[in-house]
Design an enzyme around this catalytic site. Structure first.
Site, PDB file in Angstrom:
ATOM      1  N   ILE A 119       0.883  -1.168   0.000  1.00  0.00           N
ATOM      2  CA  ILE A 119       0.000   0.000   0.000  1.00  0.00           C
ATOM      3  C   ILE A 119       0.918   1.213   0.000  1.00  0.00           C
ATOM      4  CG2 ILE A 119      -1.836   1.262   1.166  1.00  0.00           C
ATOM      5  CD1 ILE A 119      -2.627  -1.180   2.635  1.00  0.00           C
ATOM      6  N   ASP A 120       0.619   2.185  -0.834  1.00  0.00           N
ATOM      7  CA  ASP A 120       1.430   3.407  -0.846  1.00  0.00           C
ATOM      8  C   ASP A 120       1.509   4.003   0.546  1.00  0.00           C
ATOM      9  OD1 ASP A 120       1.767   3.161  -3.548  1.00  0.00           O
ATOM     10  OD2 ASP A 120       0.283   4.675  -4.091  1.00  0.00           O
ATOM     11  N   MET A 121       2.623   4.622   0.856  1.00  0.00           N
ATOM     12  CA  MET A 121       2.830   5.202   2.176  1.00  0.00           C
ATOM     13  C   MET A 121       1.688   6.135   2.569  1.00  0.00           C
ATOM     14  SD  MET A 121       5.991   7.537   3.596  1.00  0.00           S
ATOM     15  CE  MET A 121       5.540   8.975   2.612  1.00  0.00           C
ATOM     16  N   THR A 123      -1.408   6.234   1.394  1.00  0.00           N
ATOM     17  CA  THR A 123      -2.734   5.625   1.396  1.00  0.00           C
ATOM     18  C   THR A 123      -3.001   5.029   2.776  1.00  0.00           C
ATOM     19  OG1 THR A 123      -2.545   5.072  -0.953  1.00  0.00           O
ATOM     20  CG2 THR A 123      -4.216   3.897   0.309  1.00  0.00           C
ATOM     21  N   ARG A 223      -4.803   5.852  -8.817  1.00  0.00           N
ATOM     22  CA  ARG A 223      -4.351   7.242  -8.956  1.00  0.00           C
ATOM     23  C   ARG A 223      -4.218   7.619 -10.428  1.00  0.00           C
ATOM     24  NH1 ARG A 223       0.748   7.512  -4.885  1.00  0.00           N
ATOM     25  NH2 ARG A 223       0.757   9.713  -5.534  1.00  0.00           N
TER      26      ARG A 223
END
Length: 309
Positions: A119-121, A123, A223
């Site tokens: 998971i993106d930092m 998010t 995104r």
């Protein structure tokens, strides 16, 4: 700091992997992987030979988790589920990373526990971790085979009235000299599809909360797909900002004021909201965080914060 360097004095020669197994209660495979990463140092220099014999003064660099008190929202004998805060890495990206979700996972369930997906930092939301190596292999395999269904929530600027689908191929960008986007839409990219549903329109902020269901699992898929249809996620400092702003963000030089003004929010307004999968039983797990309340992080159309706290 989770990675620590500890000195040892070894009186009698011993195989390096045997020393690590006995000292840290690791399996042989875990011990050899640690050595292969150069985590045993002699005279300040790493050794990489997993069959090496060691003696005398050595140093070992290893991960020692430090919890900040974040508790899992769901615990099974095989896995854990956390509500990850925005701004926290799921895994340390360097040995100097001060904190990541791995600190919580291994504090709770030990050395063999691990994250199973990325998971993106920035998010927030659901993060699934395994409690042992068998569970890790199964869950990672399930993600790869698209057997785990995910849904996200995102705030976007303007009113969106109808559900829509974006089905555009994605490829990794190789040249960042004029654009900081990590991925792009390209004809020969990997097949990618995301479904979007409408949840709520906030008239005061002129923003829409939408549900995103990725049917494939590409890097930055949600995104990029929203940016492609001109519905970029509020707070996104890379997709939809200038080259200069994206560079300042990636280099850690952007101020809070600049970010509010340029992106419309304090943080990336993307949240992992649900996970659905089978592991002995069927599970559908929802985030316990009320993402509707994240409106406090959104600027109004004049780039003023409407809420405090």
């Amino acid at each position: 700091m989770p990675f620590v360097k500890r000195p040892f004095k070894i009186e009698k020669p011993i195989k390096a992997f045997l020393f690590i197994m006995k000292q840290f209660n690791f399996t042989q495979g875990e011990s050899q992987r640690l050595i292969a990463k150069g985590r045993i140092l002699i005279d300040g220099k790493s050794i990489y030979n997993t069959g090496a014999t060691i003696s005398g003064d050595i140093e070992v660099v290893y991960f020692e988790p430090k919890s900040r008190g974040l508790k899992p929202i769901f615990v099974d004998k095989n896995f854990l589920v956390y509500d990850k805060p925005s701004g926290v890495l799921v895994h340390p990206n360097t040995m100097s990373t001060e904190y990541s979700m791995l600190d919580e996972v291994r504090t709770h369930s030990g050395q063999n526990a691990n994250g199973t997906h990325r998971i993106d930092m920035e998010t927030s939301g659901l993060f699934l971790a395994s409690r042992d190596k068998d569970a890790e292999r199964l869950l990672k395999g399930s993600f790869e085979k698209k057997l785990i269904k995910k849904s996200y929530l995102a705030w976007v600027r303007g009113r969106v009235e109808e559900p829509f689908v974006v089905e555009e191929p994605i490829c990794i960008r190789k040249d960042y000299s004029s654009n900081k986007h990590k991925v792009k839409i390209c004809k020969n990219g990997k097949y990618s599809k995301t479904e979007f549903n409408i949840i709520y329109y906030d008239k005061e902020l002129d923003t829409t909360l939408i549900e995103a269901i990725p049917l494939t699992g590409r890097l930055h898929q949600i995104r990029l797909h929203l940016f492609h249809v001109k519905r970029k996620i509020l707070g996104d400092p890379i997709y939809g900002t200038s080259f200069n702003i994206a560079t300042k963000y990636l280099e850690g030089r952007i101020t809070e004021e600049e970010r509010f003004r340029e992106t419309g929010a304090r943080r990336l307004m993307l949240h992992a909201n649900s996970l659905e999968f089978t592991y002995e039983n069927k599970y559908k797990i929802y985030s316990k965080f009320n993402f509707m309340l994240s409106k406090k992080d959104i600027c109004d159309k004049n780039r003023r914060l409407p809420f405090e706290g």
